[in-house]
Structures are given as C-alpha cells and as structure tokens.
Write a protein that holds these residues in place. Sequence first.
Motif, mmCIF file in Angstrom:
data_model
loop_
_atom_site.group_PDB
_atom_site.id
_atom_site.type_symbol
_atom_site.label_atom_id
_atom_site.label_comp_id
_atom_site.label_asym_id
_atom_site.label_seq_id
_atom_site.Cartn_x
_atom_site.Cartn_y
_atom_site.Cartn_z
ATOM 1 N N GLY A 1 0.672 -1.275 -0.054
ATOM 2 C CA GLY A 1 0.121 -0.220 -0.066
ATOM 3 C C GLY A 1 0.870 1.339 -0.011
ATOM 4 N N ASP A 2 0.350 2.330 0.514
ATOM 5 C CA ASP A 2 0.824 3.674 0.487
ATOM 6 C C ASP A 2 1.215 4.042 1.859
ATOM 7 O OD1 ASP A 2 -1.611 4.308 1.235
ATOM 8 O OD2 ASP A 2 -1.928 6.137 0.075
ATOM 9 N N SER A 3 1.138 3.221 2.981
ATOM 10 C CA SER A 3 1.775 3.923 4.298
ATOM 11 C C SER A 3 3.138 3.447 4.058
ATOM 12 C CB SER A 3 1.493 2.809 5.388
ATOM 13 O OG SER A 3 -0.091 3.068 5.678
ATOM 14 N N ARG A 4 4.032 3.992 4.863
ATOM 15 C CA ARG A 4 5.552 4.295 4.548
ATOM 16 C C ARG A 4 6.411 3.691 5.853
ATOM 17 N NH1 ARG A 4 6.162 9.854 1.195
ATOM 18 N NH2 ARG A 4 4.995 9.227 -0.674
ATOM 19 N N CYS A 5 7.750 3.507 5.609
ATOM 20 C CA CYS A 5 8.594 3.322 6.650
ATOM 21 C C CYS A 5 10.052 4.070 6.169
ATOM 22 C CB CYS A 5 9.030 1.906 6.510
ATOM 23 S SG CYS A 5 10.259 1.459 7.964
ATOM 24 N N TYR A 6 10.315 4.895 7.025
ATOM 25 C CA TYR A 6 11.772 5.637 6.867
ATOM 26 C C TYR A 6 12.667 5.171 7.717
ATOM 27 C CZ TYR A 6 8.400 9.164 4.631
ATOM 28 O OH TYR A 6 7.566 9.745 3.700
ATOM 29 N N ILE A 7 13.853 5.410 7.463
ATOM 30 C CA ILE A 7 14.982 5.558 8.286
ATOM 31 C C ILE A 7 15.875 6.643 8.267
ATOM 32 C CG2 ILE A 7 16.663 4.305 6.720
ATOM 33 C CD1 ILE A 7 17.487 2.538 9.020
ATOM 34 N N LEU A 8 16.322 7.017 9.529
ATOM 35 C CA LEU A 8 17.314 8.138 9.940
ATOM 36 C C LEU A 8 18.557 7.419 10.526
ATOM 37 C CD1 LEU A 8 18.026 11.208 9.996
ATOM 38 C CD2 LEU A 8 17.024 11.411 12.068
ATOM 39 N N ASN A 9 19.647 7.506 9.738
ATOM 40 C CA ASN A 9 20.747 7.031 10.236
ATOM 41 C C ASN A 9 21.881 7.877 9.986
ATOM 42 O OD1 ASN A 9 21.338 6.243 7.631
ATOM 43 N ND2 ASN A 9 20.811 4.077 8.067
ATOM 44 N N ASP A 10 23.411 7.452 10.078
ATOM 45 C CA ASP A 10 24.399 8.196 9.863
ATOM 46 C C ASP A 10 24.341 8.474 8.329
ATOM 47 O OD1 ASP A 10 25.432 7.858 12.402
ATOM 48 O OD2 ASP A 10 26.810 6.235 12.028
ATOM 49 N N SER A 11 23.811 7.735 7.558
ATOM 50 C CA SER A 11 23.902 7.982 5.919
ATOM 51 C C SER A 11 22.849 8.883 5.612
ATOM 52 C CB SER A 11 23.392 6.737 5.285
ATOM 53 O OG SER A 11 24.549 5.553 5.537
ATOM 54 N N GLY A 12 21.939 9.395 6.600
ATOM 55 C CA GLY A 12 20.811 10.339 6.310
ATOM 56 C C GLY A 12 19.518 9.858 6.457
ATOM 57 N N PHE A 13 18.512 10.508 5.763
ATOM 58 C CA PHE A 13 17.056 10.013 5.937
ATOM 59 C C PHE A 13 16.653 9.555 4.614
ATOM 60 C CE2 PHE A 13 12.407 11.287 5.959
ATOM 61 C CZ PHE A 13 12.245 10.730 7.169
ATOM 62 N N LYS A 14 15.956 8.373 4.872
ATOM 63 C CA LYS A 14 15.539 7.572 3.676
ATOM 64 C C LYS A 14 14.139 6.830 3.691
ATOM 65 C CE LYS A 14 17.277 3.986 0.387
ATOM 66 N NZ LYS A 14 18.428 2.824 0.196
ATOM 67 N N GLN A 15 13.529 7.042 2.592
ATOM 68 C CA GLN A 15 12.242 6.325 2.534
ATOM 69 C C GLN A 15 12.544 4.848 2.040
ATOM 70 O OE1 GLN A 15 8.994 8.035 0.349
ATOM 71 N NE2 GLN A 15 8.091 6.012 -0.011
ATOM 72 N N LEU A 16 12.250 3.721 2.837
ATOM 73 C CA LEU A 16 12.635 2.342 2.652
ATOM 74 C C LEU A 16 11.619 1.544 1.849
ATOM 75 C CD1 LEU A 16 13.892 1.524 6.394
ATOM 76 C CD2 LEU A 16 15.335 1.927 4.130
ATOM 77 N N THR A 17 10.316 2.088 1.606
ATOM 78 C CA THR A 17 9.352 1.632 0.936
ATOM 79 C C THR A 17 8.880 2.249 -0.295
ATOM 80 O OG1 THR A 17 7.681 2.822 2.403
ATOM 81 C CG2 THR A 17 8.304 0.247 2.954
ATOM 82 N N GLU A 18 8.251 1.563 -1.202
ATOM 83 C CA GLU A 18 8.067 2.265 -2.646
ATOM 84 C C GLU A 18 6.371 2.278 -2.429
ATOM 85 O OE1 GLU A 18 9.026 3.781 -6.227
ATOM 86 O OE2 GLU A 18 10.337 2.926 -4.974
ATOM 87 N N ASP A 19 5.689 3.245 -2.691
ATOM 88 C CA ASP A 19 4.188 3.636 -2.646
ATOM 89 C C ASP A 19 3.621 2.699 -3.555
ATOM 90 O OD1 ASP A 19 4.770 5.413 -0.578
ATOM 91 O OD2 ASP A 19 4.021 6.999 -1.642
ATOM 92 N N HIS A 20 2.439 1.717 -3.244
ATOM 93 C CA HIS A 20 1.885 1.020 -4.356
ATOM 94 C C HIS A 20 0.532 1.935 -4.895
ATOM 95 C CE1 HIS A 20 3.664 -2.500 -1.996
ATOM 96 N NE2 HIS A 20 4.298 -2.276 -3.032
ATOM 97 N N THR A 21 1.006 2.806 -5.303
ATOM 98 C CA THR A 21 0.053 3.919 -6.142
ATOM 99 C C THR A 21 0.067 4.136 -7.623
ATOM 100 O OG1 THR A 21 1.431 5.911 -5.680
ATOM 101 C CG2 THR A 21 -0.305 5.070 -3.844
ATOM 102 N N LEU A 22 -1.086 4.531 -8.216
ATOM 103 C CA LEU A 22 -1.012 5.080 -9.344
ATOM 104 C C LEU A 22 0.075 6.059 -9.765
ATOM 105 C CD1 LEU A 22 -2.044 4.764 -12.442
ATOM 106 C CD2 LEU A 22 -3.967 6.530 -11.704
#
Length: 252
Positions: free
Chosen positions: A119-140
């Motif tokens: 779906g389109d809920s998300r998971c992000y990570i903040l670490n030494d490499s920066g801030f990144k979205q880990l998931t890909e939205d399953h949207t049109l």
Amino acid sequence: MKAVFKTDQGKVRQNNEDSGGTFVNQDGHLLAIVADGMGGHRAGDVASQMTLSHLQKMWEQSEGIQTADQAGAWLKTHVLQVNRLLFEHSKSNQECEGMGTTIEAVIATDHFTTIAHVGDSRCYILNDSGFKQLTEDHTLVNELVRTGQITKEDAEHHPRKNWILRALGTEKDVKIDIKTIMFEEGDFLLLCSDGLSNKVSDNVMVQILQNEDSLEQKASSFVNIANENGGEDNITLIILEFVDEIELGDDK
C-alpha cells in the motif's frame, strides 16, 4: 529498542480507520504495525483492526525467529493469512464489500530489522547515512513517477493521488514487499500512514527525529504538525529508536 505508537483522527474525518501498535513475542522481539483502512463507512476500520488483531495474536505466540529469512517468511505467511481473512470477510458481509487496508509491519531485533509493506503507508530510516524512505508506494501516481510519465512535483497535486494499486483484502492474493535492513544504535525508524507523510515534509521529519524531545513528544509533534497543515486524514505513526541495553539500564 524503544518504541512509541500514536494515532489521531485528524481534523476532518468522522472516525479513525487507522490501526497500529507494537507487540513483543516469546523471545522478546518487537513487531510494529501501521494499517490504514479503506472502503466506506466502518469497513476501513474493520479491515485495519482485523489485520492488527490477527498479527498481534500470531506474533505474541511466536518464538524461535533468529534470522532475517525466518522473519521474512513469518511476515509473508501471516500477512497472506490476513489478506485471505479480509477478502473472505468482505465477500460474506455486504457492509464490508470492497474493504481493504495498507500494512506496514516491522520485525525489529538486536541483529536485523525486516519490513513487510503493502500500500501507501511508509517506513523511513534516519541513520548516519541520512534520511531515506525504505518503501515504495503502491499507488497509480508513484507508478507514473517511476516510469517517467510525470514528475514528483506533478504527483503532489495529481487528481488521482489517492489511487492505491495494492492493498490487503481487495484481491484473493497479494504481492508483499519484504526488505531487511541494518538497524543500529542511534538509528530511528518511522512507520506512518499517508495522513502523516502527505502533510509533513522530509526536512521537518528529520528535525523532529533529531531534536532532544522524548519519543512521546516527537510523536505528538508529528501529529500536531499534520493537523496544523490540514489534518484531512487520520494520522498514525510509530517511532522506533535503537538503544543499547546499557543505555536502557541507565534510563531506569
């Protein structure tokens, strides 16, 4: 591991169709879940709550998950079970016809973290490499961006922005994205429904996660800002912070 869960109805919706929480299994490992329900009056909250209840029950009974492969297999098996439960429920209960839910489910241990995503809920990570979205939205709209048909800027205001291509409960079978990451001391994971990610920019997310507030205060800040920016949708989030045992002992 520290964790905080928070959900809010928002400023416009008549009820909260999101569900979520954090749960511990027999080995002390954490499962975090965010589910954003959809499908008309009451059906959305039925879908998300059924998802949460089933996964909570199965997780609290589980043990012996020691590797990322085992965690991924557990998530796939039980999310597919949930998908079938929701699909059959919607077929046998007319008021729930067409219901579905997103799922963001994370198994977090001291050695690995495994994510299941639909779906389109998300998971992000903040670490030494920066801030990144880990998931890909399953949207049109995300599919149009991914294939170069529109820009990210176009996507923000696209009339079909909320069209989800993949969800639990809407089809007999569903494809689940499974990913394992390194989650280390000092890192943050943020799980959230689109009621948060549509209203809070990446820069603001980073500012909140990096400030000196407690996890509870950070969660409240996310909800407050999403509501200040319109609050048209339900807002749900979980923040996970990796803290070693020594630091946890000092906190007590």
